[in-house]
Design a protein around this motif. Structure first.
Motif, PDB file in Angstrom:
ATOM      1  N   SER A 265       0.967  -1.148  -0.596  1.00  0.00           N
ATOM      2  CA  SER A 265       0.265   0.046  -0.170  1.00  0.00           C
ATOM      3  C   SER A 265       1.131   0.936   0.064  1.00  0.00           C
ATOM      4  N   HIS A 279      -3.136   0.501  -3.581  1.00  0.00           N
ATOM      5  CA  HIS A 279      -2.800  -0.937  -3.373  1.00  0.00           C
ATOM      6  C   HIS A 279      -2.396  -1.362  -4.210  1.00  0.00           C
ATOM      7  N   ASN A 357      -4.065  -0.313   5.851  1.00  0.00           N
ATOM      8  CA  ASN A 357      -4.370  -0.516   4.603  1.00  0.00           C
ATOM      9  C   ASN A 357      -4.017  -2.082   4.239  1.00  0.00           C
ATOM     10  N   GLN A 361      -6.417  -4.414   2.618  1.00  0.00           N
ATOM     11  CA  GLN A 361      -6.466  -4.803   1.397  1.00  0.00           C
ATOM     12  C   GLN A 361      -6.026  -6.441   0.713  1.00  0.00           C
TER      13      GLN A 361
END
Length: 604
Positions: A265, A279, A357, A361
């Motif tokens: 990310s 991402h 993040n 993801q």
């Protein structure tokens, strides 16, 4: 004919440079750089290579080298060739589009805020950004039009308007095209919008507050109400920003990986304001470790493509050759660029947000239905089952030197983690650190309930710990008469490295070694790691509950006045407990240091 590496190495220079590994057809397999070409290339033909590197070496038909004047020059050339040749064993960035900007022209009396994909060479205005995606730009533009009523029409449309358009009627434009606002007032609103996009919304709020109070004193209540609405919108905007008072331009890279999947990310921060994230899931053709993988990614991200280089690049891992990459970035940017992994304060918060993040993801990536189905089918084949297992349960134990022992049970089905069925068990009455007794207790409690008709029977029960824990599970099953559940023990290899686990199926005499690239092993590693995470989280919560103080009165530095301000600002103790460090620091009289102290006291 196989590649004669001994003869080749006799002629290779010790200088810095790049090398291209080619197959028998002359196609490029891999491009790399080296401080000393001979030493680096010789390392490929020694032992102790991972499986993917061995596969690369087996395909080599020729190696071509290019000597450079410096290691920095080699790094730049390497990234240029990777972008041009796109070798299958290098990390490849699939998305090489330039980042978008917000543009404000200097050539119009009533400028619009415009979307631009790339900077132009003409010095005809200001560029704000870059933003991580077109959606982030459009969201920002929509907010500025809503708050400050900045026009968004084309210049050709603006020049031919004779009456206000629909945007004016819905309070999204002040209609400068027909003279409803003069140039000075429009420019003031535009400058406020630009300042907000630059992260200076608090400064704008203070200015608007002064204007509102002045309008109220002059009995211009309509103008005061308009300014009040702007201030309220700005307060909402500030609450959505992660950091709106810290300075700095930075890109933050965080890598998260699990067996069979990885995610990097990239958070974009400009003028101290978080603009958003992108991402990436690059290929890892040589099965590199996270540090080397992230270093290669950062190099290609900037040096292999035309991107704006910020003042600072922050990484979640310490990358190899950090000084070299920083020098190359500085050479490309024409100024000093800092590359760091050890950061403090708001930079550490950016890094943690990037990690969050990346983990989120990656979890979404692993939850993909096609990948899950493939892994469950691979597990059926590996265990020689007649049908694909419907329900997997995995158990793990966590404690700190025997304190606050907690057992976890996590459940996977065809849709991935089934979190509604996750359970934690507080372990009592066993000797400190006796993991076998703890496992006996949790399995006894779980499967006694199952015998009484409570809960759903798993197809496979996985215990993390190998032979000892598997034997304990067999004893519990024998005592309770549990049938129809396959037992699977997971023992870490001698190096405790992922991919080298040994599986014990039903008994310690029946072992199974799966290849590190096996989807079945990836599924087992995933559920094992999830049970480990869930157990640790439960143990820490139980331990910290006993240790921490949770009342404002007992926090050093928080006296009656500050307690009153905190409770007033957040509407009660519950609101204070839910507030982040940044929100706590907004309260009058609460410094960033004290906010950190309060947050730690309330959350451990």
């Amino acid at each position: 004919m196989s590649f004669d590496h001994r003869h080749f190495l006799d002629t290779v220079s010790e200088s810095p440079g790049i090398y291209r590994m080619l197959d028998d057809q002359g196609e490029t397999l891999y491009v790399g750089k080296a401080r000393r070409l001979k030493a680096r290339l010789a390392s490929y033909f020694r032992g102790a290579l991972n499986t993917k590197t061995q596969a690369l070496v087996a395909r080599i038909g020729d190696i071509q080298v290019t000597v450079t004047n410096s290691e920095t020059e080699a790094l730049l050339l390497e990234q240029t060739l990777i972008k041009e040749l796109r070798p299958p064993y290098n990390i490849l960035l699939r998305d090489d589009k330039s980042y978008p900007f917000v543009f404000v022209t200097d050539r119009h009396p009533f400028p619009a805020l415009e979307y631009k994909r790339a900077r132009t060479r003409r010095d005809d205005g200001r560029y704000l950004g870059p933003y991580p995606s077109s959606g982030a730009v459009r969201e920002s533009l929509s907010l500025m039009q809503k708050i400050f009523r900045i026009r968004n029409c084309e210049d050709s449309v603006f020049a031919h308007r004779t009456r206000p358009c629909l945007q004016h009627q819905i309070q999204r434009c002040s209609a400068p095209c027909v003279g409803y606002i003069d140039e000075a007032d429009y420019r003031r609103d535009l400058e406020h919008a630009v300042q907000c996009l630059e992260g200076k919304s608090e400064q704008v709020t203070r200015e608007l507050t002064r204007d509102m109070e002045a309008a109220s004193r002059d009995l211009d209540f309509e103008e005061a109400a308009r300014l009040r609405d702007q201030i309220q919108h700005l307060r909402q905007l500030q609450q959505r920003q992660f950091v709106d008072t810290a300075a700095g331009d930075a890109d933050v890279f965080a890598l998260a990986s699990r067996p069979g999947a990885l995610c990097i990310s990239v958070l974009t921060v400009r003028q101290g304001r978080l603009l958003g994230a992108r991402h990436h899931a690059p290929s890892n053709g040589l099965d590199l470790g996270p540090e080397a993988l992230l270093g290669d990614f950062v190099s290609q991200f900037y040096l292999g493509q035309a991107r704006e280089i910020p003042q600072e690049v922050i990484t979640s891992h310490r990358v190899p050759d950090a000084d070299l990459i920083a020098r190359a970035l500085a050479e490309r940017a024409g100024r000093r660029v800092r590359l760091a992994d050890q950061v403090r304060g708001h930079r550490a918060q950016w890094r943690e947000l990037a990690r969050t993040n990346a983990e989120q993801q990656l979890a979404s990536q692993l939850a993909g239905q096609a990948q899950l189905s493939h892994r469950f089918e691979a597990l059926r084949e590996a265990l020689h089952l007649e049908a694909v297992p419907r329900r997997l349960e995995c158990y793990d134990i966590s404690h700190s030197h025997g304190e606050a022992t907690v057992a976890s049970c996590v459940v996977f089905d065809a849709n991935g983690p089934r979190k509604s069925d996750y359970r934690r068990f507080n372990i009592e009455g066993v000797a400190a650190g006796d993991d076998y007794a703890a496992m006996r207790q949790v399995l006894t409690r779980r499967f006694r309930r199952l015998k009484e008709g409570e809960g759903e029977r798993p197809d496979i029960l996985i215990v993390d710990g190998g032979k000892g824990q598997l034997n304990m599970a067999r004893e519990v099953f024998a005592e309770l008469g549990v049938e129809g559940v396959m037992l699977l023990g997971v023992a870490k290899g001698t190096t405790r490295k992922a991919g080298l686990e040994t599986l014990f199926v039903e008994t310690v005499e029946r072992s199974l070694d799966l290849d590190g690239a096996s989807p079945a092993l990836h599924l087992i590693q995933h559920i094992r790691d999830e049970s480990h995470r869930f157990a640790i989280a439960g143990h820490r919560a139980r331990r910290d509950k006993a240790r921490r103080t949770s009342t404002l009165q007992e926090i050093p530095g928080v006296g009656p006045r500050r307690r009153r301000e905190l409770l007033r600002f957040f509407g009660g103790l519950q609101g204070v407990k839910q507030a982040s460090r940044e929100e706590l620091a907004r309260v009058p009289g609460i410094s960033a240091t004290l906010a950190e102290t309060i947050h730690r006291a309330l959350h451990g």
